[in-house]
Design a protein around this motif. Structure first.
Motif, PDB file in Angstrom:
ATOM      1  N   TYR A 160       0.831  -1.213   0.000  1.00 38.33           N
ATOM      2  CA  TYR A 160       0.000   0.000   0.000  1.00 38.33           C
ATOM      3  C   TYR A 160       0.855   1.250   0.000  1.00 38.33           C
ATOM      4  CZ  TYR A 160       0.220  -2.067   4.699  1.00 38.33           C
ATOM      5  OH  TYR A 160       0.617  -2.736   5.824  1.00 38.33           O
ATOM      6  N   GLU A 273      -6.011  -3.961  -5.546  1.00 39.35           N
ATOM      7  CA  GLU A 273      -7.227  -3.599  -6.274  1.00 39.35           C
ATOM      8  C   GLU A 273      -7.986  -2.483  -5.561  1.00 39.35           C
ATOM      9  OE1 GLU A 273      -9.526  -7.089  -7.072  1.00 39.35           O
ATOM     10  OE2 GLU A 273      -8.010  -7.929  -8.400  1.00 39.35           O
ATOM     11  N   SER A 274      -8.002  -2.521  -4.226  1.00 38.23           N
ATOM     12  CA  SER A 274      -8.706  -1.455  -3.499  1.00 38.23           C
ATOM     13  C   SER A 274      -8.032  -0.114  -3.706  1.00 38.23           C
ATOM     14  CB  SER A 274      -8.749  -1.757  -2.001  1.00 38.23           C
ATOM     15  OG  SER A 274      -9.234  -3.033  -1.775  1.00 38.23           O
ATOM     16  N   ARG A 283     -11.450  -6.660  -4.849  1.00 38.32           N
ATOM     17  CA  ARG A 283     -12.268  -5.555  -4.390  1.00 38.32           C
ATOM     18  C   ARG A 283     -13.699  -6.013  -4.129  1.00 38.32           C
ATOM     19  NH1 ARG A 283     -13.171  -0.756  -7.863  1.00 38.32           N
ATOM     20  NH2 ARG A 283     -14.577   0.493  -6.586  1.00 38.32           N
ATOM     21  N   TYR A 286     -13.563  -7.424  -0.738  1.00 33.64           N
ATOM     22  CA  TYR A 286     -13.478  -6.408   0.292  1.00 33.64           C
ATOM     23  C   TYR A 286     -14.818  -5.716   0.501  1.00 33.64           C
ATOM     24  CZ  TYR A 286     -11.415  -2.761   3.122  1.00 33.64           C
ATOM     25  OH  TYR A 286     -11.114  -1.922   4.157  1.00 33.64           O
ATOM     26  N   GLY A 287     -15.481  -5.423  -0.611  1.00 30.53           N
ATOM     27  CA  GLY A 287     -16.798  -4.810  -0.519  1.00 30.53           C
ATOM     28  C   GLY A 287     -17.797  -5.711   0.190  1.00 30.53           C
TER      29      GLY A 287
ATOM     30  N   LEU B 255      -6.600  -3.386   6.258  1.00 31.40           N
ATOM     31  CA  LEU B 255      -7.887  -3.687   5.638  1.00 31.40           C
ATOM     32  C   LEU B 255      -9.049  -3.519   6.618  1.00 31.40           C
ATOM     33  CD1 LEU B 255      -6.912  -6.767   3.504  1.00 31.40           C
ATOM     34  CD2 LEU B 255      -7.696  -4.564   2.661  1.00 31.40           C
TER      35      LEU B 255
END
Lengths: 328, 316
Positions: A160, A273-274, A283, A286-287, B255
């Protein structure tokens, strides 16, 4: 060979079944209530019982698991009475969030994730093997040390951090590339590549380092083998010696980690991807996590496991191609 | 170079008559590689920082969850007052935008949380992995078959996805304990494989056979004869596991499935600061640099330890 393949495929099915069982247990046994999640926040006790029945949660556990498995292989009918829905093969259920079949959601997102993973893999193989082989051939020189220090440093940067720095440096300051939006490869290959270049780089930097270290080690080992001396004595050009004789035998351990990494990345690039806003499986996962959309989370988990297991099998079969000493 | 390090590591204490003890090798390695010396210092400092976090954090005069509205500018969207994210005598590493929480206190407490989880998970992985590896390698047969299948199975799990899923499902539990357990569950096969291989090669050494003929129980042979023999590679492998654990913890907290706010951890601090990377770069850089340095230092140290302790590694 055919016997070996049959045995491996059987083992593969066993592993997937075990993973499906564990995944299922996590989601349906641990203290979480899929019915409450599906029903929403304002849900009466009566309605909750209805939903529970509709989702089949009032059935015994083994029955639910059996239904779930049947769904994957043959499709199944979800619910009963007037609300019954036919869920076609391969049925992974419906998303609580938007009521779309989980399978369709996954297949929608797969091209994005596959583009990301495969492109990044090509880039990190080129970077990693290039750096590793260069370092091995110039062992103990300044180049070797610089490359290896660079590799350790690059591997220590969280993805990140690199991603944000790339976005800041290349997009915001230099303005060289557009902010990544996914474009289908078939429509515009060049746009596809330029849009994905930064995410590829971010992932490749992380993985290339590991490959550089690994390939340096196996190259040094391979280049000390007697058959390298033989090849040189026969008067082969150094390039052929390095690539055909050295690299080829040094590839085996690299292939193992490559299979695992690529398989893991196909449905596991959640962070990348996020950050880059790519609409891939990571993603989606994650969503789904944020909105406790459990069928989707379960589906992604199974798909990810499937990719890893298949990648491992492919790697084992490729061994025989790369290394003629391996026979099945 | 001599290869007596494993032999010395095996009997644990006295160095053999010829060659060097692991400690001498370690000191020589330190002298030869300044990068290792630096990373050893960084590791020691980080561990000290984590251990003394409550007192060290208090030195700055702020608690990690204390708001300081006087350090941020309410008219600029809560930007920290002063240059470099509000770094100054009052707040040593600046403050968080909007809340004004002290970054020094948060980074120090975050170090404790991150390293605690990483170390505890590593301990679980090493203990389980060593036990499983020794059992598989020494007893062989059915034990080996079952344990090896279990290793293959665990390695086929998409670990990050699974960790995220498990952490998101289990809601009201102690997050630190849960994270440690979840990270630990997926790490053990790596250690177990290394230990199994090593045990296989030790199983029929003369001294092990001698112990068996002498009537030692399996338990005694495993703990007195085999275990010391696998220690070298395990120590090296352990040190190389720690950076992975630190990054995994950070990724999970990043996350949002890891440590719950307001308890800080580095990954979570980075996640919160990503939105500010342009307006308040220091806020983003400080936890990132700490994370980067600790992963880098543990990796370099682990590399050096592997060169010293692992009989097959590097030394030619």
């Amino acid at each position: 060979m055919i016997l070996y393949l049959a045995r491996r495929l059987l083992a593969l099915a066993g592993v997937l079944l075990a993973i499906a069982a564990v995944t299922f247990l996590i989601f349906y046994v641990l203290p979480s209530d899929p019915a409450a999640a599906a029903c929403g926040k304002t849900c009466s006790a009566e309605r909750l019982a209805d939903v529970r029945e509709y989702l089949g949660l009032d059935q015994p556990l083994w029955r639910q698991f059996a239904d779930f498995l049947t769904g994957i292989f043959t499709g199944r009918t979800l619910g009963s009475g007037q609300y019954a829905v036919q869920c076609d093969f391969p049925c992974l259920g419906y998303s609580y969030e938007n009521s779309l079949p989980v399978w369709d959601l996954l297949m929608d997102r797969l091209p994005v994730s596959a583009s990301l993973a495969v492109g990044a893999a090509v880039l990190w193989l080129v970077l990693g093997l290039g750096a590793g082989v260069t370092a091995a051939l110039r062992k103990d020189t300044l180049t070797d040390k610089a490359l290896m220090v660079g590799a350790v440093a690059a591997a220590s940067l969280p993805v990140y951090f690199t991603s944000v720095m790339l976005i800041y440096g290349v997009i915001r300051i230099a303005g060289l590339l557009p902010y990544p939006t996914y474009q289908a490869f078939s429509g515009d290959p060049l746009g596809w590549a330029t849009n994905l270049l930064l995410p590829w780089t971010a992932l490749a930097l992380l993985y290339a380092a590991m490959y550089a270290r690994q390939s340096r080690g196996s190259m040094i080992e391979a280049m000390a083998e007697p058959y390298i001396r033989t090849a040189r004595a026969k008067g082969m050009p150094e390039r052929v010696v390095v690539v055909k004789h050295g690299l080829r035998s040094g590839m085996t351990p690299i292939l193992t980690i490559f299979g695992m990494d690529l398989g893991g990345l196909l449905a596991g690039a959640v962070i990348t991807e996020s950050i880059f806003g790519l609409p891939g499986i990571g993603r989606l996962f994650y969503g789904a996590l944020v909105s406790s959309d459990q069928p989707v989370v379960l589906g992604v988990t199974l798909l990810a496991a499937f990719f890893i297991v298949v990648a491992n099998l492919a790697v084992d079969l490729l061994y025989a191609v790369i290394d003629p000493r391996v026979r099945y | 170079m001599t290869t007596t390090a494993p032999a010395a590591a095996r009997d644990g204490s006295a160095a053999p008559a010829t060659g060097s003890s692991p400690w001498q090798l370690a000191r020589r390695e330190l002298r030869r590689r300044p990068a290792v010396r630096v990373s050893l210092c960084v590791v020691v400092l980080l561990v000290l920082m984590a251990v003394t976090a409550p007192w060290l954090g208090a030195l700055g005069g702020w608690s990690p969850e204390e708001y300081d509205k006087s350090a941020v500018d309410p008219y600029l969207g809560g930007q920290p007052l002063g240059s470099f994210g509000g770094i100054g005598p009052e707040h040593w590493l600046g403050v968080e935008p909007v809340t004004g929480r002290d970054l020094f206190a948060r980074v120090v407490t975050g170090a404790q949380v991150s390293l605690l989880i990483a170390f505890a998970a590593t301990a679980i992985v090493v203990v389980t992995g060593t036990a499983a590896g020794i059992a598989a390698g020494y007893f062989g047969g059915r034990t080996d078959a079952v344990l090896s299948r279990l290793m293959d199975l665990t390695m086929s799990f998409p670990s990050l996805i699974f960790m995220i899923a498990m952490l998101s499902v289990a809601k009201d539990v102690n997050r630190i304990v849960l994270m440690t357990a979840v990270i630990g569950v997926f790490g053990w096969p790596g250690v177990a494989r290394v230990v199994r291989g090593q045990t296989l090669s030790l199983r029929h050494r003369e001294y092990v056979d001698a112990a068996r003929v002498g009537g030692s129980s399996s338990w005694r042979i495993l703990t007195r004869d085999v275990l010391p023999g696998v220690c070298g590679p395990v120590i090296a492998y352990t040190t190389l596991l720690i950076p992975g654990m630190i990054s995994t913890e950070a990724a999970l907290s990043y996350l949002g499935v890891g440590v719950r706010p307001p308890t800080p951890s580095w990954g979570q601090m980075i996640a919160e600061s990503v939105a500010y990377y342009e307006t308040d770069p220091m806020y983003f850089l400080i936890p990132s640099v700490f994370l980067f340095l600790s992963v880098l230092a543990f990796t370099l140290l682990g590399d050096a330890l592997r060169d010293i302790l692992d009989p097959r590694g590097g030394r030619t």
